[in-house]
Design a protein around this motif. Sequence first.
Motif, PDB file in Angstrom:
ATOM      1  N   SER A 284      -5.312  42.681 -30.809  1.00 49.43           N
ATOM      2  CA  SER A 284      -4.736  41.501 -31.453  1.00 49.43           C
ATOM      3  C   SER A 284      -3.543  40.959 -30.671  1.00 49.43           C
ATOM      4  O   SER A 284      -2.848  40.073 -31.157  1.00 49.43           O
ATOM      5  CB  SER A 284      -4.294  41.847 -32.884  1.00 49.43           C
ATOM      6  N   PHE A 285      -3.281  41.527 -29.515  1.00 49.05           N
ATOM      7  CA  PHE A 285      -2.195  41.099 -28.630  1.00 49.05           C
ATOM      8  C   PHE A 285      -0.823  41.326 -29.263  1.00 49.05           C
ATOM      9  O   PHE A 285       0.115  40.575 -29.049  1.00 49.05           O
ATOM     10  CB  PHE A 285      -2.413  39.654 -28.184  1.00 49.05           C
ATOM     11  N   GLN A 286      -0.756  42.427 -30.025  1.00 47.20           N
ATOM     12  CA  GLN A 286       0.500  42.896 -30.582  1.00 47.20           C
ATOM     13  C   GLN A 286       0.985  44.085 -29.759  1.00 47.20           C
ATOM     14  O   GLN A 286       0.202  44.761 -29.090  1.00 47.20           O
ATOM     15  CB  GLN A 286       0.305  43.249 -32.058  1.00 47.20           C
ATOM     16  N   PRO A 308       5.043  43.176 -33.593  1.00 46.98           N
ATOM     17  CA  PRO A 308       5.204  41.811 -33.074  1.00 46.98           C
ATOM     18  C   PRO A 308       4.179  41.506 -31.988  1.00 46.98           C
ATOM     19  O   PRO A 308       3.635  42.403 -31.341  1.00 46.98           O
ATOM     20  CB  PRO A 308       6.622  41.810 -32.503  1.00 46.98           C
ATOM     21  N   TYR A 309       3.919  40.225 -31.807  1.00 40.79           N
ATOM     22  CA  TYR A 309       2.995  39.770 -30.779  1.00 40.79           C
ATOM     23  C   TYR A 309       3.674  39.763 -29.410  1.00 40.79           C
ATOM     24  O   TYR A 309       4.892  39.655 -29.303  1.00 40.79           O
ATOM     25  CB  TYR A 309       2.480  38.371 -31.108  1.00 40.79           C
ATOM     26  N   ARG A 310       2.845  39.850 -28.371  1.00 37.61           N
ATOM     27  CA  ARG A 310       3.334  39.779 -26.999  1.00 37.61           C
ATOM     28  C   ARG A 310       3.473  38.317 -26.598  1.00 37.61           C
ATOM     29  O   ARG A 310       2.513  37.544 -26.646  1.00 37.61           O
ATOM     30  CB  ARG A 310       2.367  40.481 -26.046  1.00 37.61           C
ATOM     31  N   ASP A 311       4.664  37.911 -26.189  1.00 38.19           N
ATOM     32  CA  ASP A 311       4.899  36.532 -25.773  1.00 38.19           C
ATOM     33  C   ASP A 311       3.994  36.124 -24.615  1.00 38.19           C
ATOM     34  O   ASP A 311       3.570  34.964 -24.520  1.00 38.19           O
ATOM     35  CB  ASP A 311       6.356  36.341 -25.359  1.00 38.19           C
ATOM     36  N   GLU A 312       3.684  37.081 -23.732  1.00 34.23           N
ATOM     37  CA  GLU A 312       2.868  36.760 -22.561  1.00 34.23           C
ATOM     38  C   GLU A 312       1.491  36.229 -22.951  1.00 34.23           C
ATOM     39  O   GLU A 312       0.887  35.455 -22.197  1.00 34.23           O
ATOM     40  CB  GLU A 312       2.703  38.003 -21.675  1.00 34.23           C
ATOM     41  N   TYR A 313       1.004  36.662 -24.101  1.00 34.05           N
ATOM     42  CA  TYR A 313      -0.311  36.200 -24.562  1.00 34.05           C
ATOM     43  C   TYR A 313      -0.300  34.697 -24.802  1.00 34.05           C
ATOM     44  O   TYR A 313      -1.146  33.957 -24.273  1.00 34.05           O
ATOM     45  CB  TYR A 313      -0.677  36.954 -25.838  1.00 34.05           C
ATOM     46  N   PHE A 314       0.662  34.228 -25.591  1.00 32.72           N
ATOM     47  CA  PHE A 314       0.751  32.802 -25.881  1.00 32.72           C
ATOM     48  C   PHE A 314       1.071  32.003 -24.617  1.00 32.72           C
ATOM     49  O   PHE A 314       0.520  30.919 -24.400  1.00 32.72           O
ATOM     50  CB  PHE A 314       1.806  32.549 -26.953  1.00 32.72           C
ATOM     51  N   ASP A 315       1.955  32.542 -23.791  1.00 31.11           N
ATOM     52  CA  ASP A 315       2.328  31.842 -22.564  1.00 31.11           C
ATOM     53  C   ASP A 315       1.124  31.645 -21.647  1.00 31.11           C
ATOM     54  O   ASP A 315       1.002  30.602 -20.985  1.00 31.11           O
ATOM     55  CB  ASP A 315       3.418  32.610 -21.825  1.00 31.11           C
ATOM     56  N   SER A 316       0.236  32.641 -21.584  1.00 28.15           N
ATOM     57  CA  SER A 316      -0.932  32.521 -20.704  1.00 28.15           C
ATOM     58  C   SER A 316      -1.839  31.380 -21.156  1.00 28.15           C
ATOM     59  O   SER A 316      -2.377  30.633 -20.321  1.00 28.15           O
ATOM     60  CB  SER A 316      -1.717  33.842 -20.665  1.00 28.15           C
TER      61      SER A 316
END
Length: 337
Positions: A284-286, A308-316
């Motif tokens: 789930s990219f957490q 919490p989610y990984r910021d890198e996921y949304f940034d990609s």
Amino acid sequence: MREHTVAFVSGELTLEGVLRVPEGVAGPRPCVLLIHGSMEQDRDGNMLPTRHGRREVPARNFFVHISSRLCSAGYATFSYDRRGFGASEGEPGDYFTDVDDAMAALETVATRPEVDHDRIAVFGQSAGVYTASLLARRSRLPALYILSGGLFSEYRDMMSFNYHRARDFALQSPEHLKWAEEHDPWGLALGLHLDDMFRAIENGREEYVVAYGDWSWNVDLDARVYAEEWAPARQFYHIDRPTLVVHGENDLNVPPRDALGILEALRRRDVPVELAIIPEADHSFQHTPPDYETRVRERMSLASFERPYRDEYFDSMIDFLGRKFGVSDASNRSLPA
């Protein structure tokens, strides 16, 4: 972001979803259609309580987080309640009704005045990658694809990867067994029954009873997902638009090597494709804990949903969309997860 409730028709059913658009941005916007995986049932990307014996499922609002990040970067999103959940009619479906519903959602999004119908991306999460691939067989409308945590190997291999792990964890010691019985009775029971269930499918049975202690579940068996014709790897042949493949480094649902399989399958057909492996991220990219056993326990209990989610996921995703759709304000603008 502003939210607009949208009802649409799939076959004889009325489904309902939400169109989220950037606040204060005029004119049609590029839009991302969010397609559920098996761990998302409602429009917000939550896994709702099921028959599988889980007493409580933590809310994670996966699609709300994605929409917040994308809307802040200038994109609209559309997500919906799966059939049989939330405000959508019908009984819960399968992989093949999922693509009917995704097609209806795509066609609905394309008619909305808030959406630039020439710049629609399809995002699939987990099993939603399979749905997105089947959707590509039917429609030339999507301009881009984002394939998130997708399966490339055989469906049987994925089931073994998930549920034999639960079985093996539980059989390590009496303490492990007691913990598994309390936190993941379904995963334990299915892990113990999985090989027999595979044999039942090979023998043409359409239902199998998974029983453990006081628990009992009737499981519908759909042999199509195990057939070569419908194997996940074969469905990527239909995707021919620029694609981002993204996967968590510590994914315990779908092996990270599957992302490489998707990447190579698309490259062989000269599809423009990019790969992002998100460090220290799960399916789930957490965020994931550093030790393997804690990751397994959190996967089985779904305590991972509270991380919490990984910021890198949304940034990609924002970086990929910005470069492909030419949205100048789509770089490094995000909201806290």
